[in-house]
Design a protein around this motif. Structure first.
Motif, PDB file in Angstrom:
ATOM      1  N   ILE A  51       0.837  -1.209   0.000  1.00 54.35           N
ATOM      2  CA  ILE A  51       0.000   0.000   0.000  1.00 54.35           C
ATOM      3  C   ILE A  51       0.869   1.254   0.000  1.00 54.35           C
ATOM      4  N   GLU A  52       1.977   1.202   0.722  1.00 55.20           N
ATOM      5  CA  GLU A  52       2.904   2.344   0.732  1.00 55.20           C
ATOM      6  C   GLU A  52       3.449   2.595  -0.675  1.00 55.20           C
ATOM      7  N   PHE A  53       3.827   1.519  -1.378  1.00 58.15           N
ATOM      8  CA  PHE A  53       4.323   1.662  -2.748  1.00 58.15           C
ATOM      9  C   PHE A  53       3.222   2.139  -3.689  1.00 58.15           C
ATOM     10  N   ILE A  54       2.061   1.547  -3.590  1.00 58.33           N
ATOM     11  CA  ILE A  54       0.959   1.861  -4.515  1.00 58.33           C
ATOM     12  C   ILE A  54       0.483   3.295  -4.334  1.00 58.33           C
ATOM     13  N   ALA A  55       0.386   3.733  -3.092  1.00 56.40           N
ATOM     14  CA  ALA A  55       0.042   5.119  -2.754  1.00 56.40           C
ATOM     15  C   ALA A  55      -1.190   5.634  -3.495  1.00 56.40           C
ATOM     16  N   GLY A  56      -2.180   4.767  -3.659  1.00 60.87           N
ATOM     17  CA  GLY A  56      -3.420   5.184  -4.305  1.00 60.87           C
ATOM     18  C   GLY A  56      -3.320   5.391  -5.798  1.00 60.87           C
ATOM     19  N   ASN A  57      -2.210   4.995  -6.401  1.00 63.47           N
ATOM     20  CA  ASN A  57      -1.978   5.203  -7.829  1.00 63.47           C
ATOM     21  C   ASN A  57      -2.330   3.916  -8.587  1.00 63.47           C
ATOM     22  N   GLU A  58      -3.274   4.007  -9.501  1.00 62.45           N
ATOM     23  CA  GLU A  58      -3.745   2.820 -10.216  1.00 62.45           C
ATOM     24  C   GLU A  58      -2.644   2.161 -11.058  1.00 62.45           C
ATOM     25  N   LEU A  59      -1.779   2.964 -11.675  1.00 56.53           N
ATOM     26  CA  LEU A  59      -0.676   2.399 -12.454  1.00 56.53           C
ATOM     27  C   LEU A  59       0.252   1.596 -11.553  1.00 56.53           C
ATOM     28  N   ASN A  60       0.606   2.161 -10.404  1.00 55.78           N
ATOM     29  CA  ASN A  60       1.453   1.430  -9.462  1.00 55.78           C
ATOM     30  C   ASN A  60       0.798   0.114  -9.054  1.00 55.78           C
ATOM     31  N   PHE A  61      -0.503   0.144  -8.829  1.00 57.81           N
ATOM     32  CA  PHE A  61      -1.227  -1.057  -8.429  1.00 57.81           C
ATOM     33  C   PHE A  61      -1.184  -2.116  -9.527  1.00 57.81           C
ATOM     34  N   GLU A  62      -1.426  -1.725 -10.756  1.00 50.49           N
ATOM     35  CA  GLU A  62      -1.414  -2.684 -11.866  1.00 50.49           C
ATOM     36  C   GLU A  62      -0.019  -3.266 -12.069  1.00 50.49           C
ATOM     37  N   LEU A  63       1.005  -2.433 -11.976  1.00 51.55           N
ATOM     38  CA  LEU A  63       2.377  -2.923 -12.116  1.00 51.55           C
ATOM     39  C   LEU A  63       2.745  -3.856 -10.966  1.00 51.55           C
ATOM     40  N   PHE A  64       2.297  -3.510  -9.769  1.00 50.09           N
ATOM     41  CA  PHE A  64       2.547  -4.374  -8.616  1.00 50.09           C
ATOM     42  C   PHE A  64       1.881  -5.734  -8.796  1.00 50.09           C
ATOM     43  N   LYS A  65       0.632  -5.748  -9.215  1.00 51.12           N
ATOM     44  CA  LYS A  65      -0.075  -7.020  -9.422  1.00 51.12           C
ATOM     45  C   LYS A  65       0.643  -7.891 -10.436  1.00 51.12           C
ATOM     46  N   ASP A  66       1.058  -7.292 -11.552  1.00 52.33           N
ATOM     47  CA  ASP A  66       1.769  -8.049 -12.588  1.00 52.33           C
ATOM     48  C   ASP A  66       3.073  -8.621 -12.041  1.00 52.33           C
ATOM     49  N   ALA A  67       3.830  -7.803 -11.324  1.00 50.60           N
ATOM     50  CA  ALA A  67       5.110  -8.251 -10.778  1.00 50.60           C
ATOM     51  C   ALA A  67       4.896  -9.311  -9.698  1.00 50.60           C
TER      52      ALA A  67
END
Length: 77
Positions: free
Chosen positions: A32-48
Motif C-alpha cells: 500500500i505504501e508503494f501503490i500510494a493510491g496510484n492505479e498504475l502502481n497497483f497494476e504494475l505491482f499485481k503483474d510483478a
C-alpha cells in the motif's frame, strides 16, 4: 435493518491488495505504501507479484514485486 456502508475506492484497493498478498498485514502495508493510491502502481505491482512464485513468503514476494514494479515505472516517466 441498518443500511450497509459502501466501501470507498481506496478501501476496495486496500482490500484487494490484502487478499493478493495472502492476508499478510506486513506485506499489505509495504504494498500500500508503494501503490500510494496510484492505479498504475497497483497494476504494475499485481503483474510483478504474479511472477514471484520462487519467493517463500508473502513479504518476500511483495518486496520483490515492488522492486520490479519500480523498474518498470521508469518506462512511464
Amino acid at each position: 435493518m441498518a443500511d450497509i456502508t459502501q466501501m470507498t475506492d481506496a478501501q476496495k484497493l486496500k482490500l484487494e491488495v490484502y487478499r493478493l498478498v495472502m492476508n499478510d498485514s506486513a506485506a499489505t502495508e509495504k504494498a500500500i505504501e508503494f501503490i500510494a493510491g496510484n492505479e498504475l502502481n497497483f497494476e504494475l505491482f499485481k503483474d510483478a507479484y504474479a511472477k514471484t512464485a520462487n519467493e517463500t513468503t508473502a513479504l518476500a514476494k511483495t518486496e520483490k514485486a515492488i522492486r520490479e514494479a519500480k523498474e518498470v515505472l521508469d518506462l512511464f516517466a
